[in-house]
Scaffold this motif. Structure first.
Motif, PDB file in Angstrom:
ATOM      1  N   UNK A  75       0.957  -1.120  -0.007  1.00  0.00           N
ATOM      2  CA  UNK A  75      -0.099  -0.095   0.059  1.00  0.00           C
ATOM      3  C   UNK A  75       0.898   1.209   0.146  1.00  0.00           C
ATOM      4  N   UNK A  76       2.029   1.227   0.608  1.00  0.00           N
ATOM      5  CA  UNK A  76       2.902   2.411   0.673  1.00  0.00           C
ATOM      6  C   UNK A  76       3.456   2.554  -0.572  1.00  0.00           C
ATOM      7  N   UNK A 125      -5.939  -1.456   0.016  1.00  0.00           N
ATOM      8  CA  UNK A 125      -5.262  -0.284   0.232  1.00  0.00           C
ATOM      9  C   UNK A 125      -6.127   1.067   0.296  1.00  0.00           C
ATOM     10  N   UNK A 126      -7.285   0.723  -0.442  1.00  0.00           N
ATOM     11  CA  UNK A 126      -8.391   1.901  -0.431  1.00  0.00           C
ATOM     12  C   UNK A 126      -7.551   3.288  -0.977  1.00  0.00           C
ATOM     13  N   UNK A 127      -6.994   3.098  -2.418  1.00  0.00           N
ATOM     14  CA  UNK A 127      -6.316   4.322  -3.157  1.00  0.00           C
ATOM     15  C   UNK A 127      -7.139   4.679  -4.280  1.00  0.00           C
ATOM     16  N   UNK A 128      -7.378   5.948  -4.320  1.00  0.00           N
ATOM     17  CA  UNK A 128      -8.001   6.355  -5.464  1.00  0.00           C
ATOM     18  C   UNK A 128      -6.969   6.379  -6.830  1.00  0.00           C
ATOM     19  N   UNK A 129      -7.866   6.230  -7.785  1.00  0.00           N
ATOM     20  CA  UNK A 129      -7.016   5.786  -9.348  1.00  0.00           C
ATOM     21  C   UNK A 129      -7.717   6.729 -10.387  1.00  0.00           C
ATOM     22  N   UNK A 134     -11.323   3.982  -5.546  1.00  0.00           N
ATOM     23  CA  UNK A 134     -10.520   2.839  -5.328  1.00  0.00           C
ATOM     24  C   UNK A 134     -10.949   1.611  -6.107  1.00  0.00           C
ATOM     25  N   UNK A 135     -10.540   1.668  -7.494  1.00  0.00           N
ATOM     26  CA  UNK A 135     -10.942   0.719  -8.572  1.00  0.00           C
ATOM     27  C   UNK A 135     -10.163   1.003  -9.692  1.00  0.00           C
ATOM     28  N   UNK A 136      -9.862  -0.531 -10.008  1.00  0.00           N
ATOM     29  CA  UNK A 136      -9.090  -0.601 -11.715  1.00  0.00           C
ATOM     30  C   UNK A 136      -9.884  -1.636 -12.185  1.00  0.00           C
TER      31      UNK A 136
END
Length: 147
Positions: A75-76, A125-129, A134-136
């Protein structure tokens, strides 16, 4: 007369600046900033690769690292990549992995390919894309649209 010449130079320099900004913008629009070596490292997300293999294949060789620690490292690494390029980085990571080399039970290349795009999800990781959440899409789908 000197002020007229000076005004002409200022106008000429302003026109040149505008022209350069238009040409530079057109060049930037043709550049894919998500290419490896620009925004994405050449060998992206090594911790995500390890985490992905551990999740799909179980324990492997080498020193034992707890799964939550591997997930945190992954995630980092993903967080350090700009949101616009995170899905692309995951695709590039998968492109660099040996396809089918570890395709023995319980390890499956297809399983890795399915799990990889979920690494940005809320559960992981709950990260924007690039999609604004948070999805690909399935890896490789980002580049399939036509202009």
């Amino acid at each position: 007369m000197a002020s007229t010449t000076r005004s002409s130079y200022i106008i000429l320099l302003s026109a040149a600046a505008v022209l350069l900004s238009v040409v530079g913008g057109a060049m930037a629009a043709r550049t894919n900033w998500c290419e490896p070596g620009l925004v994405i490292p050449l060998n992206p997300l090594p911790s995500c690769r390890t985490y992905l293999v551990r999740r799909t294949c179980g324990l492997g060789r080498g020193p034992f690292v707890p799964l939550p620690v591997l997930k945190g490292r992954c995630c980092t690494e993903l967080e350090k990549i700009v949101p616009y390029c995170r899905c692309g980085a995951l695709r590039i990571m998968m492109d660099g992995m040996p396809g089918g080399g570890e395709d023995t039970p319980p390890c499956s290349w297809g399983g890795q390919l399915e799990l990889a795009p979920t690494l940005v999800s809320e559960a992981e990781c709950n990260l924007m894309t690039i999609h604004g959440r948070p999805f690909c899409y399935a890896l490789g789908a980002e580049g399939t649209t036509t202009d």
